[in-house]
Scaffold this active site. Structure first.
Site, PDB file in Angstrom:
ATOM      1  CB  SER A 133      -0.813   0.089   1.159  1.00 13.81           C
ATOM      2  OG  SER A 133      -1.493   1.149   1.276  1.00 13.81           O
ATOM      3  CE1 TYR A 146      -4.214  -1.545   5.094  1.00 10.45           C
ATOM      4  CE2 TYR A 146      -3.127   0.367   4.574  1.00 10.45           C
ATOM      5  CZ  TYR A 146      -3.770  -0.834   4.188  1.00 10.45           C
ATOM      6  OH  TYR A 146      -4.063  -1.288   2.894  1.00 10.45           O
TER       7      TYR A 146
END
Length: 265
Positions: A133, A146
């Site tokens: 990501s 995250y």
């Protein structure tokens, strides 16, 4: 022979659909038995219901695949959760859960494939794809767990590229891909491993439209303030990842690449 983690919904489901459409034998795992059964019925893929935070369960699933399929040619580490909240509200247990869901399975599955290849002297083609990501580098407030997990995947992909490179594991390569970010690849005896960061395509996150602002720029300074940017949709990712599983993907091992987004006119 393809194995996808977290393949019942969103990007994972899109990847399962893409491989089954081209006639590949696909197995995917997911924690949701209902969605998993539905995806399996709609694609013809095989479904293994499990929680990837259960290391023994994930290892057992892969061992079963080795016994029934003989080997795994393409491993796609897709599974992931968000859990975005202010730092002072995020518990240690919640942080650990994100790491155990997003990052640790990449190590577990890659290690199991490496052990299998070493035991069997397998020098076949192979690819490991790790979904990353942009949050590994471009963080937002409240994304500590995250971001840490995706940063770990980004670095782990590089390490795998070196550790799994020939002659240790034949022709296996590892790559990574990010959503609007980077992808990398790793080699493991005849296989390669990419990582991809797909953007918001899972439950609770619809593909989003946002207005990008360049550094030091105010919205009032934009010539066209209504021009907007489209994030990823699950259907976008399979096409982006196709080059990473091709026979000429060796050069991409351990690398990184942006998958980008699109302006909406």
């Amino acid at each position: 022979r393809v194995f996808v983690t977290g393949g019942a919904r969103g990007i994972g489901k899109g990847i399962v659909e893409a491989f089954t459409r081209q006639g590949d034998e696909v197995v995917f795992c997911d924690i949701d038995p209902e969605l998993g059964a539905r995806t399996a019925a709609g694609t013809g893929a095989r479904f293994c219901q499990l929680d990837v935070t259960d290391a023994a369960g994930l290892e057992g699933c892969m061992q079963q695949l080795f016994e029934t399929l003989g080997d795994i040619d393409i491993l796609v580490n897709n599974v992931g959760i968000g859990l975005f909240k202010p730092l002072d509200e995020l518990s240690i247990e919640e942080f650990d859960r994100v790491i155990a869901t997003n990052l640790r399975p990449v190590f577990i599955t890659s290690r199991q494939l490496a052990l299998h290849r070493r035991r069997n002297g397998n020098r076949r083609y192979g690819r490991i794809i790790n979904l990353c990501s942009t949050r590994y580098l471009q963080s937002e407030a409240g994304t500590e767990a995250y971001s840490a997990s995706k940063g770990g995947i980004y670095s782990l992909t590089h390490s795998l590229a070196v550790s799994l490179a020939p002659p240790h594991y034949g022709q296996c390569h590892c790559s990574g891909m990010d959503s609007c970010a980077r992808r990398g690849a790793v080699a493991l005896g005849g296989s390669s491993v990419p990582s991809i960061g797909p953007g918001r395509g899972t439950r609770g996150h619809r593909p989003h439209v946002s207005l990008p602002v360049r550094r030091g720029e105010r919205l009032s300074q934009r010539a066209d303030p209504d021009r907007r940017w489209r994030g990823h949709h699950p259907d976008d990712l399979p096409g982006i990842g196709e080059p990473a599983v091709g026979p000429k993907a060796v050069f991409a091992a351990g690398g990184a690449e942006e998958s980008g987004g699109k302006w909406l006119e």
